[in-house]
Design a protein around this motif. Sequence first.
Motif, short mmCIF file in Angstrom:
data_model
loop_
_atom_site.label_atom_id
_atom_site.label_comp_id
_atom_site.label_asym_id
_atom_site.label_seq_id
_atom_site.Cartn_x
_atom_site.Cartn_y
_atom_site.Cartn_z
N LYS A 165 11.25 7.22 -5.80
CA LYS A 165 10.96 6.16 -4.81
C LYS A 165 12.16 5.90 -3.91
O LYS A 165 12.02 5.75 -2.70
N ASP A 186 0.90 12.69 -9.08
CA ASP A 186 0.23 13.96 -8.79
C ASP A 186 1.21 15.13 -8.90
O ASP A 186 0.92 16.15 -9.52
N ASP A 191 1.42 7.16 -6.46
CA ASP A 191 0.32 8.09 -6.70
C ASP A 191 0.76 9.54 -6.44
O ASP A 191 0.45 10.44 -7.22
N GLU A 192 1.48 9.70 -5.34
CA GLU A 192 1.97 11.02 -4.95
C GLU A 192 2.89 11.59 -6.04
O GLU A 192 2.80 12.77 -6.40
N VAL A 241 0.85 -1.20 0.00
CA VAL A 241 0.00 0.00 0.00
C VAL A 241 0.88 1.25 0.00
O VAL A 241 0.66 2.20 -0.73
N GLU A 242 1.91 1.19 0.84
CA GLU A 242 2.85 2.31 0.97
C GLU A 242 3.50 2.65 -0.38
O GLU A 242 3.59 3.81 -0.76
N GLU A 243 3.92 1.62 -1.07
CA GLU A 243 4.55 1.77 -2.39
C GLU A 243 3.59 2.46 -3.38
O GLU A 243 3.96 3.38 -4.08
N GLN A 244 2.33 1.99 -3.36
CA GLN A 244 1.33 2.58 -4.25
C GLN A 244 1.09 4.04 -3.91
O GLN A 244 0.91 4.88 -4.79
N LYS A 245 1.14 4.36 -2.62
CA LYS A 245 0.94 5.74 -2.17
C LYS A 245 2.04 6.65 -2.71
O LYS A 245 1.78 7.77 -3.16
N ILE A 246 3.28 6.16 -2.66
CA ILE A 246 4.41 6.94 -3.16
C ILE A 246 4.25 7.19 -4.66
O ILE A 246 4.48 8.29 -5.15
#
Length: 145
Positions: free
Chosen positions: A32, A14, A10-11, A3-8
């Motif tokens: 990353k 953006d 997405d960020e 989840v953390e990886e996906q958050k990075i």
Amino acid sequence: MLVEEQKIIDEFFDKCHENALNVTPQRLAIYKALVKDKSHPNPETIYKSIKPDYPTISLATVYKTLETFEKKGIVSVVTPLHDTVRYDAEMHHHHHIVCVKCKKVVDLIDNDLDKFPIPKSVLKGNQFLNYSIQFNVVCSECLKK
Ligand SMILES: [Zn+2]
Ligand SMILES: [Zn+2]
């Protein structure tokens, strides 16, 4: 994928979108690596950490990419006491504890420091942006040596 990886990821998408920067696999890898390394790494360290997965990447590309990120406000530079430029992906307001011996940089988030009064001489004639306090120390590990 974590989840953390996906958050990075997405960020990063953006931030690139906001700054009209194309997302490339190499740029994403560099970002990353920087987010995951909390030690405020220099470009060489980031280069070494992504080189196994991106054998064709050059150190010059890593340097240039980080410079671009900095210009776009995606990352910031931590310069004090260091011979080489050091980068920070933490863009929220924070301060630093710097060891003058091993040059380790540790993030410090402290609400009391955020209430620090801005001196009049800073505000006079200038557009105030932000501030970051650097505490110079000899860290506990260096003291043991
Ligand atoms: Zn130290
Ligand atoms: Zn920092």
